[in-house]
Design an enzyme around this catalytic site. Structure first.
Site, mmCIF file in Angstrom:
data_model
loop_
_atom_site.group_PDB
_atom_site.id
_atom_site.type_symbol
_atom_site.label_atom_id
_atom_site.label_comp_id
_atom_site.label_asym_id
_atom_site.label_seq_id
_atom_site.Cartn_x
_atom_site.Cartn_y
_atom_site.Cartn_z
ATOM 1 N N GLU A 60 0.803 -1.229 0.000
ATOM 2 C CA GLU A 60 0.000 0.000 0.000
ATOM 3 C C GLU A 60 0.837 1.282 0.000
ATOM 4 O O GLU A 60 0.668 2.155 0.855
ATOM 5 C CB GLU A 60 -0.974 -0.046 1.172
ATOM 6 C CG GLU A 60 -1.875 -1.273 1.109
ATOM 7 C CD GLU A 60 -2.830 -1.440 2.273
ATOM 8 O OE1 GLU A 60 -2.930 -0.539 3.123
ATOM 9 O OE2 GLU A 60 -3.488 -2.496 2.334
ATOM 10 N N GLU A 80 -5.996 -10.602 -2.098
ATOM 11 C CA GLU A 80 -6.845 -10.468 -0.897
ATOM 12 C C GLU A 80 -8.334 -10.341 -1.264
ATOM 13 O O GLU A 80 -9.056 -9.531 -0.736
ATOM 14 C CB GLU A 80 -6.420 -9.253 -0.056
ATOM 15 C CG GLU A 80 -4.958 -9.238 0.335
ATOM 16 C CD GLU A 80 -4.572 -8.020 1.147
ATOM 17 O OE1 GLU A 80 -5.475 -7.334 1.659
ATOM 18 O OE2 GLU A 80 -3.365 -7.738 1.282
HETATM 19 O O1 G3I Z 1 -6.169 -12.068 17.640
HETATM 20 C C1 G3I Z 1 -5.699 -10.966 18.447
HETATM 21 C C2 G3I Z 1 -6.339 -11.023 19.835
HETATM 22 O O2 G3I Z 1 -5.871 -12.200 20.491
HETATM 23 C C3 G3I Z 1 -5.952 -9.776 20.618
HETATM 24 O O3 G3I Z 1 -6.611 -9.795 21.852
HETATM 25 C C4 G3I Z 1 -6.378 -8.552 19.815
HETATM 26 C C5 G3I Z 1 -6.036 -7.260 20.501
HETATM 27 O O4 G3I Z 1 -4.633 -7.082 20.443
HETATM 28 O O5 G3I Z 1 -5.685 -8.553 18.543
HETATM 29 C C6 G3I Z 1 -6.076 -9.672 17.761
HETATM 30 O O6 G3I Z 1 -5.357 -9.635 16.566
HETATM 31 C C7 G3I Z 1 -5.828 -8.693 15.626
HETATM 32 C C8 G3I Z 1 -6.031 -9.447 14.304
HETATM 33 O O7 G3I Z 1 -6.360 -8.553 13.238
HETATM 34 C C9 G3I Z 1 -7.105 -10.516 14.409
HETATM 35 O O8 G3I Z 1 -8.341 -9.899 14.652
HETATM 36 C C10 G3I Z 1 -4.764 -7.625 15.444
HETATM 37 O O9 G3I Z 1 -4.657 -6.853 16.625
HETATM 38 C C11 G3I Z 1 -5.154 -6.710 14.274
HETATM 39 O O10 G3I Z 1 -4.126 -5.763 14.026
HETATM 40 C C12 G3I Z 1 -5.334 -7.570 13.029
HETATM 41 O O11 G3I Z 1 -5.790 -6.727 11.963
HETATM 42 C C13 G3I Z 1 -5.437 -7.174 10.655
HETATM 43 C C14 G3I Z 1 -5.037 -5.934 9.855
HETATM 44 O O12 G3I Z 1 -4.754 -6.285 8.482
HETATM 45 C C15 G3I Z 1 -3.799 -5.293 10.439
HETATM 46 O O13 G3I Z 1 -2.726 -6.201 10.421
HETATM 47 C C16 G3I Z 1 -6.636 -7.860 10.007
HETATM 48 O O14 G3I Z 1 -6.920 -9.091 10.667
HETATM 49 C C17 G3I Z 1 -6.349 -8.127 8.539
HETATM 50 O O15 G3I Z 1 -7.494 -8.642 7.882
HETATM 51 C C18 G3I Z 1 -5.898 -6.849 7.828
HETATM 52 O O16 G3I Z 1 -5.524 -7.212 6.521
HETATM 53 C C19 G3I Z 1 -5.158 -6.132 5.634
HETATM 54 C C20 G3I Z 1 -3.972 -6.587 4.813
HETATM 55 O O17 G3I Z 1 -2.895 -6.950 5.659
HETATM 56 C C21 G3I Z 1 -3.580 -5.507 3.814
HETATM 57 N N1 G3I Z 1 -4.724 -5.125 2.963
HETATM 58 C C22 G3I Z 1 -5.905 -4.702 3.733
HETATM 59 C C23 G3I Z 1 -6.329 -5.802 4.680
HETATM 60 C C24 G3I Z 1 -7.591 -5.425 5.433
HETATM 61 O O18 G3I Z 1 -7.348 -4.316 6.241
#
Ligand code: G3I
Length: 355
Positions: free
Chosen positions: A157, A264
């Site tokens: 990005e 994605e």
């Molecule tokens: O699973 C943990 C949980 O145990 C914990 O209590 C909680 C609070 O810290 O965090 C949870 O993990 C989170 C995870 O998603 C699962 O829900 C992370 O904090 C959170 O940062 C993570 O967000 C991800 C996001 O990217 C940032 O990394 C999303 O799942 C993921 O779908 C999203 O994916 C992005 C791609 O990498 C890039 N393109 C866009 C796409 C959607 O935003």
């Protein structure tokens, strides 16, 4: 059109459509009548994953039945590896790499450098130390998974949200707008000479201005000698875009002769904000039309450019789009519903993929 007048594609897709209409399969039991997606797809098919999924037998059964590639959804990013004290924790990504190896699935690394992460750990570093720690991180992570990943999203990005120019971020402010990108690709190439190195971004089909800016960036970086080995289009589809935009972007992206990763895919049926007059059937038809267009545009690529087709979640309930409580229920952006039964999006994709 075959002599019997029925569209051959409909006949081939009918089992999928029937399975989708049969509603919920028992949780965890994928309808056995459904041929694995990986057996009919014209390329590797991927799904994003997180370590929590590996403790869910229903997820493991469905994912390993239909997919032959995995992308870590978040646990191979800086947020999971790099502490604010710049310590490294590889516990989670190591488990994902081990799962992929155990299941014989390809592993796509995601993502070495992203504008939205890493600022805390790099705050307060002078230019020299910033560059040293930047190089160190990429070399450490890409080096650790050398021979385990087939590819990396090296920079994620880089283009501005509206498509006008590139993002300003802590990486660009310290290492230069193109500089941080070129540096990341060079470090990744040095750490893993065999991985296919991708520049990955989103809304490239949804927003033609952003798609054009992205492709101009690819051209500029290639001319600068950056070892870009592939183009990643995230394809978080806006199903209300006009027909043809997806096809046009895919054709334009093919110009470089590089492997292209639909990296994605999801296709939300929700509209952000405001009243949505569309009926459920209208939203389903829009989703079917755009997912079919994406699959057909991808199929039109030369085989050498069809790197992989990855969906951003296995079941609707696994999607980032439905995980947020604000999202509410009712969206169906993926190939399987919460019970593991195929959705009409699966029928659309499988129907397009089948010869
Ligand atoms: O699973 C943990 C949980 O145990 C914990 O209590 C909680 C609070 O810290 O965090 C949870 O993990 C989170 C995870 O998603 C699962 O829900 C992370 O904090 C959170 O940062 C993570 O967000 C991800 C996001 O990217 C940032 O990394 C999303 O799942 C993921 O779908 C999203 O994916 C992005 C791609 O990498 C890039 N393109 C866009 C796409 C959607 O935003």
């Amino acid at each position: 059109m075959p002599a019997d007048g029925l569209n051959r594609r409909f006949l081939l897709a009918a089992p999928f459509a029937l399975a989708a209409c049969q509603g919920a399969a028992p949780a965890g039991a994928a309808p056995t009548a459904l041929p694995p997606l990986k057996s009919i797809a014209p390329c590797p098919v991927g799904v994003c994953a997180m370590t929590g999924h590996f403790d869910d037998p229903a997820w493991v059964d469905l994912a390993t039945r239909h997919f032959n590639q995995i992308t870590p959804e978040w646990e191979m990013k800086m947020e999971a590896i790099l502490g604010e004290d710049r310590s490294y924790d590889f516990t989670r990504p190591d488990r994902i790499a081990a799962f992929a190896a155990e299941k014989g699935m390809r592993l796509h690394g995601h993502a070495l450098v992203w504008y939205s992460q890493g600022a805390e750990a790099f705050t307060g570093l002078d230019r020299t130390r910033f560059a040293v720690e930047y190089d160190r991180y990429i070399a450490a992570v890409a080096g650790r998974y050398r021979g385990k990943v087939v590819s990396w999203d090296v920079v994620n990005e880089a283009v501005a949200e509206d498509g006008n120019g590139l993002r300003d971020c802590h990486w660009s402010r310290s290492l230069g707008q193109d500089g941080y990108i070129i540096r990341a690709f060079e470090q990744a190439r040095a750490a893993d000479p065999d991985a296919v190195l991708f520049l990955n971004d989103y809304n490239l089909e949804n927003n033609p201005v952003k798609g054009a800016t992205f492709l101009r960036l690819v051209e500029r970086l290639l001319k600068a000698g950056a070892p870009i080995g592939g183009i990643g289009t995230q394809s978080h589809l806006d199903i209300e875009i006009p027909a043809g935009q997806i096809t046009t972007f895919m054709k334009d992206a093919a110009q470089f002769g590089l492997p292209i990763h639909v990296s994605e895919l999801d296709a939300s049926r929700r509209r952000d904000g405001g009243f949505d007059p569309r009926s459920a059937r209208q939203k389903q038809d829009q989703q079917t039309a755009r997912v079919t267009e994406l699959a057909e545009a991808y199929l039109s690529l030369p085989e050498r450019q069809r790197f992989a087709f990855t969906v951003w979640g296995l079941r609707d309930s696994d999607s980032w789009l439905t995980r947020d409580a604000r999202a509410g229920s009712g969206d169906s952006p993926l190939l399987f519903d919460a019970t593991g039964a195929p959705t009409t999006m699966f029928s659309a994709l499988a129907g397009a993929f089948r010869p």
